[in-house]
Design an enzyme around this catalytic site. Structure first.
Site, PDB file in Angstrom:
ATOM      1  N   LYS A 136     -11.409   1.267  -2.311  1.00  0.00           N
ATOM      2  CA  LYS A 136     -10.466   1.722  -3.033  1.00  0.00           C
ATOM      3  C   LYS A 136     -10.868   1.341  -4.703  1.00  0.00           C
ATOM      4  CE  LYS A 136      -7.174   0.960   0.992  1.00  0.00           C
ATOM      5  NZ  LYS A 136      -6.717   0.107   1.253  1.00  0.00           N
ATOM      6  N   SER A 143       0.759  -1.188  -0.575  1.00  0.00           N
ATOM      7  CA  SER A 143       0.058  -0.187  -0.524  1.00  0.00           C
ATOM      8  C   SER A 143       0.726   1.257   0.117  1.00  0.00           C
ATOM      9  CB  SER A 143      -0.811  -0.265   1.911  1.00  0.00           C
ATOM     10  OG  SER A 143      -0.364  -0.463   2.486  1.00  0.00           O
ATOM     11  N   HIS A 196      -4.666  -3.078  -3.252  1.00  0.00           N
ATOM     12  CA  HIS A 196      -4.972  -2.521  -4.304  1.00  0.00           C
ATOM     13  C   HIS A 196      -4.593  -2.713  -5.794  1.00  0.00           C
ATOM     14  CE1 HIS A 196      -3.979   0.906  -0.989  1.00  0.00           C
ATOM     15  NE2 HIS A 196      -3.481   0.324  -0.850  1.00  0.00           N
TER      16      HIS A 196
END
Ligand SMILES: *Cc1c(COP(=O)(O)O)cnc(C)c1O
Length: 384
Positions: free
Chosen positions: A239, A182, A210
């Protein structure tokens, strides 16, 4: 309670003295990558909304419609009355995306890791964790009561050494890593980790917070390694999918066990239907236009080319500045030029590696990416 406030005050003063105090800064997001803080508009390079889907009209409409039809909250744990049918629709979609038998949705990614890990390992077991893994993997590992062993970042040789030393004494073993790290944006060697896990009878958990939506046509970092066997594929809806919530994809048996035992599922209120509806709408948009998933990494590569940095592997690029003071000063100078690039400091990153963490999104204009790169280049020229 005077002693309580004195305690808090001393803690804060100590953090202030080391440039490690953090403050909330109310931020409104506008169209594209623009955010507003203190009445100022800035181009944000600090959002994880990689595809800008949290702002997409169809995603917003799906969330709004679900809230209007089903209520703003889930009203209870999923095991009581909080298991809205949208949650099982979403689980089927996620399992299909990841190529697993089943999936389990949690209230957040943090709740997923802190629920999954202690369900699977306990005091007679061992968990090997990459040194730079996300805080919620460490939290889950600590909660489990298993022996926690840290291996050097993205270093399978170190993991192998530790497996040889520690595996035999434990009943079960788990290896946990971020798929995309991250704060560094690099990718775990999931194929090699998977081979080691197979050889040493350990279970591999990869956190793809991610990766989903932005790597391998949206399927995430695991899909970059077709030969890797990753039985525990965790991720977040918060995200690239533009919503909120977390998930684990795995076998039917593992998912059934989580749904009866994971404490963050049993004792926490279910995900709001609006969050599930938004994530489903985001997955529809990605399925309809898989090419969009490639844009954030392409922007990151434009940036790394411009600065002659190693080619970006993900939408995240770190510019490491060392001290917290340097990182804060760089962030302030970029802010004065209209860019929001938040400084990341210990303990989020190791001591001495405070940095600008730059997150690229489909909403960024190529021109803005180049302007940011040039602004960062001139920062570094100015630093002694
Ligand atoms: C953001 C993040 C999480 C937490 O996910 P939330 O849904 O925000 O709670 C977990 N793991 C990694 C690697 C992350 O970056």
């Amino acid at each position: 309670m005077r002693s309580l406030d004195a305690f808090a005050g001393e803690k804060l003063a100590a953090l202030d003295a080391k440039n490690l105090r953090r403050r909330l800064s109310p931020t409104r997001r506008h169209d594209g990558a623009v955010v507003e803080r203190d009445g100022k508009r800035l181009i944000s390079f600090s959002c994880n909304d990689y595809l800008n889907l949290s702002q997409h009209p169809l995603v917003r409409a799906a969330a709004a419609e679900a809230a209007l039809n089903y209520g703003a909250g889930a009203a209870a744990s999923r095991l009581v009355t909080g298991d809205h049918p949208l949650l099982s629709d979403l689980e089927k979609r996620l399992a299909r995306l990841k190529g697993t038998e089943a999936a389990c949705v949690f209230g957040s990614g943090y709740l997923a890791n802190t629920g999954v890990i202690p369900t699977l390992v306990g005091p007679d077991d061992v968990i090997f964790v990459d040194a730079l893994a996300h805080a919620c993997i460490w939290a889950g590992a600590q909660l489990s009561g298993a022996k926690v062993v840290k291996f050097a970042h993205n270093d399978p040789a170190d993991l192998k050494r530790l497996l040889i030393a520690e595996r035999a004494a434990a009943r079960h073993a788990l290896v946990a890593t971020d798929g995309v790290f991250s704060m560094d944006g690099d990718i775990a060697p999931l194929d090699i980790l998977s081979e080691l896990c197979e050889r040493h009878d350990a279970w591999l958990l990869s956190d793809d917070a991610h990766g989903v939506g932005v790597l391998a046509g949206g399927r995430g970092s695991g899909a970059l390694f077709p030969n890797a066997e990753i039985p525990l594929q965790m991720g977040t809806l918060s995200k690239a999918l533009g919503s909120y919530g977390g998930y684990l994809c795995g076998s039917q048996a593992v998912i059934d066990l989580l749904k009866t035992r994971a404490r963050t599922l049993v004792y926490a209120t279910g995900l709001p239907p609006a969050s599930a509806a938004a994530a489903l709408a985001a997955l529809d948009l990605i399925a309809a236009d898989p090419a969009m998933t490639e844009v954030p990494v392409a922007k990151a590569r434009l940036f790394t080319q411009r600065l002659e940095l190693p080619e970006a592997a993900s939408p995240i690029v770190p510019v490491i500045l060392g001290s917290a003071e340097n990182a804060l000063a760089a962030s302030a100078r970029l802010e004065a030029q209209g860019f929001l690039v938040v400084a990341i400091r210990p303990p989020t990153v190791p001591e001495g590696t405070a940095r600008l963490r730059i997150a690229f999104s489909a909403a960024h204009d190529d021109n803005d990416v180049i302007r940011l790169a040039d602004a960062i280049a001139s920062l570094q020229d100015a630093t002694p």
